[in-house]
Write a protein that holds these residues in place. Structure first.
Motif, short mmCIF file in Angstrom:
data_model
loop_
_atom_site.label_atom_id
_atom_site.label_comp_id
_atom_site.label_asym_id
_atom_site.label_seq_id
_atom_site.Cartn_x
_atom_site.Cartn_y
_atom_site.Cartn_z
N HIS A 117 -2.81 -13.93 -28.23
CA HIS A 117 -1.38 -14.20 -28.05
C HIS A 117 -0.76 -14.67 -29.37
O HIS A 117 0.33 -14.24 -29.74
N SER A 142 1.65 -19.26 -21.05
CA SER A 142 1.25 -18.12 -20.22
C SER A 142 1.03 -18.59 -18.79
O SER A 142 1.38 -19.71 -18.43
N GLY A 144 -1.86 -19.08 -17.46
CA GLY A 144 -3.01 -19.97 -17.40
C GLY A 144 -2.98 -21.10 -18.41
O GLY A 144 -3.76 -22.05 -18.30
N GLY A 169 3.73 -20.90 -16.78
CA GLY A 169 3.83 -19.65 -16.01
C GLY A 169 3.42 -19.86 -14.56
O GLY A 169 3.99 -19.28 -13.63
N GLY A 185 6.05 -14.51 -10.66
CA GLY A 185 7.30 -15.21 -10.38
C GLY A 185 8.26 -15.31 -11.56
O GLY A 185 9.47 -15.34 -11.36
N PRO A 187 9.45 -13.31 -14.09
CA PRO A 187 10.56 -12.35 -14.22
C PRO A 187 11.53 -12.44 -13.05
O PRO A 187 12.74 -12.30 -13.23
N GLY A 277 2.90 -15.59 -25.40
CA GLY A 277 2.39 -15.68 -24.02
C GLY A 277 3.45 -15.20 -23.04
O GLY A 277 4.63 -15.08 -23.39
N VAL A 279 5.31 -16.30 -20.66
CA VAL A 279 6.58 -17.00 -20.44
C VAL A 279 7.52 -16.83 -21.64
O VAL A 279 8.73 -17.02 -21.52
O1 KG4 Z 1 0.32 -14.09 -20.86
P1 KG4 Z 1 0.38 -13.60 -19.46
O2 KG4 Z 1 0.78 -12.17 -19.22
O3 KG4 Z 1 -0.98 -13.81 -18.72
C1 KG4 Z 1 -1.78 -14.93 -18.93
O4 KG4 Z 1 -2.49 -14.98 -19.96
O5 KG4 Z 1 -1.67 -15.84 -18.07
O6 KG4 Z 1 1.40 -14.57 -18.68
C2 KG4 Z 1 1.72 -14.34 -17.34
C3 KG4 Z 1 2.70 -15.41 -16.92
C4 KG4 Z 1 3.00 -15.38 -15.41
O7 KG4 Z 1 2.87 -16.69 -14.92
C5 KG4 Z 1 4.43 -14.88 -15.35
O8 KG4 Z 1 5.16 -15.39 -14.24
C6 KG4 Z 1 4.99 -15.41 -16.65
O9 KG4 Z 1 3.97 -15.22 -17.59
N1 KG4 Z 1 6.19 -14.66 -17.09
C7 KG4 Z 1 7.41 -15.21 -17.19
C8 KG4 Z 1 8.29 -14.16 -17.56
N2 KG4 Z 1 7.55 -13.01 -17.66
C9 KG4 Z 1 6.26 -13.34 -17.37
N3 KG4 Z 1 7.84 -16.47 -17.01
C10 KG4 Z 1 9.15 -16.72 -17.18
N4 KG4 Z 1 10.06 -15.76 -17.51
C11 KG4 Z 1 9.67 -14.48 -17.72
N5 KG4 Z 1 10.56 -13.54 -18.04
#
Ligand code: KG4
Ligand code: ZN
Length: 342
Positions: A117, A142, A144, A169, A185, A187, A277, A279
């Protein structure tokens, strides 16, 4: 002919199977297959995730090679996420990549997903401008992890603070579930928040000493806010104020994420900030952190939204730099679900 070294990166730490080709430090192709089945369960089901990786890994790798216009024997090295993540999911990517390294007789590069990341900031075509100069601060947000890190040259990281409970996230995902929105959640909450009043409910902001984070309190606050109503009132409230609730929640999370970064900038004197990440795809967070960075004469660096969420381009790019620095793994490399950033 692509410039050497030609690297294939594979990512399978959670619910996205992804493969990418980087050649001569440039991203050539990137393919991501997201597992939609989890939406029905409101979260990632580890057993389903690893089975889906098994089905997807070969077609995804073939698609990444095809789009790059190369065949496997053109590869100079192969890279894979070795942790942190879901054990079963990591094992699929790792076993496949090791077999590929062995059969092609090319170096294997194991990559820490969080490092991936961070290095998403170095994916050239993602950047409006150039990459951040070392050392810089990086907020990794992210599903996690939530960590504020000082990044130095040579893959050295100093974790200044991290979440003591839920990741940012995860808070988005759990609150989305409470509000009846889909998975993932983040997006969904962001889309709904766009039309809402961020001051509709003043959810409490948790502030901890140092640079640590906590997001379990805000999740509970949203739950208490909804539980204070009867079933009928709650339904009416959600019908009329879903956008306001999302905007209020999002604003509180953004406040909690940005405040320690602003303090860290002042206390460390580091003015370049990376935001990476899943978020980091959130526009409200990008705008607020950018404003905070500008206010102190600093600069914010973010990857393109497609490279904010999980992808293999960031794994292949990290491996490019690791390979150049002589960091190669052996075939005894193991998956480490709890791998930390060091
Ligand atoms: O980095 P990632 O794809 O996977 C991990 O390594 O965890 O992050 C996924 C997280 C999820 O919790 C998702 O809800 C969040 O990122 N996420 C967002 C947005 N797009 C993805 N959170 C807030 N706003 C967004 N636009
Ligand atoms: Zn991730």
């Amino acid at each position: 002919m692509l410039p050497p070294p030609i690297l294939l990166g594979i990512e399978s730490s959670c619910d996205d199977t992804a493969a990418a080709v980087v050649a001569g430090g440039k991203l050539i192709s990137s393919v991501i297959s997201s597992q939609v089945d989890h939406a029905a369960f409101g979260g990632v089901v580890p057993e389903l995730a690893s089975r889906a990786h098994l089905r997807a890994v070969i077609p995804i790798v073939e698609a990444a090679l095809d789009r790059a216009g190369i065949v496997a024997s053109d590869l100079d090295a192969v890279a894979v996420t070795r942790g942190p993540g879901l054990a079963g999911s990591l094992l699929v990517g790792l076993s496949f990549t090791k077999a590929l390294a062995l059969s092609l007789d090319v170096p294997l590069v194991g990559v820490n997903h969080l490092e991936g990341h961070v290095y998403s900031l170095f994916l050239e075509e993602c950047l409006e401008e150039d990459a951040p100069p070392f050392p810089f601060l990086c907020l990794i947000v992210s599903g996690g992890h939530t960590q504020l890190v000082r990044v130095d040259e040579g893959f050295r990281h100093d974790v200044l603070g991290k979440t003591r409970d839920d990741a940012a996230g995860e808070a988005f995902d759990k609150v989305a579930k409470l509000l009846g929105l889909g998975y993932p959640g983040g997006p969904a909450v962001e889309a709904s928040a766009a039309g809402g009043d961020p001051n509709f409910v003043s959810f409490p902001r948790t502030r901890l000493p140092g640079y640590d984070y906590s997001f379990s309190g805000i999740k509970t606050s949203v739950l208490y806010h909804l539980n204070a109503m009867s079933e009928t009132e709650r339904r009416r409230h959600l019908d009329g104020h879903l956008e306001d609730l999302c905007a209020s929640f999002q604003q509180a999370v953004v406040d909690m994420l940005v405040e320690p970064v602003s303090r860290a900038v002042q206390q460390t004197g580091l003015k370049c900030i990376g935001l990476v990440g899943g978020v980091s795809a959130n526009r409200a967070l990008r705008q607020r952190l950018e404003a905070a960075a500008n206010a102190i004469g600093g600069r914010l660096f973010v990857p393109a939204p497609i490279h904010s969420t999980d992808n293999a381009a960031m794994i292949a790019m990290t491996a490019h730099y690791k390979l150049a620095a002589g960091h190669v793994s052996t075939l005894s490399l193991t998956a480490d679900p709890a791998l930390a950033l060091t």
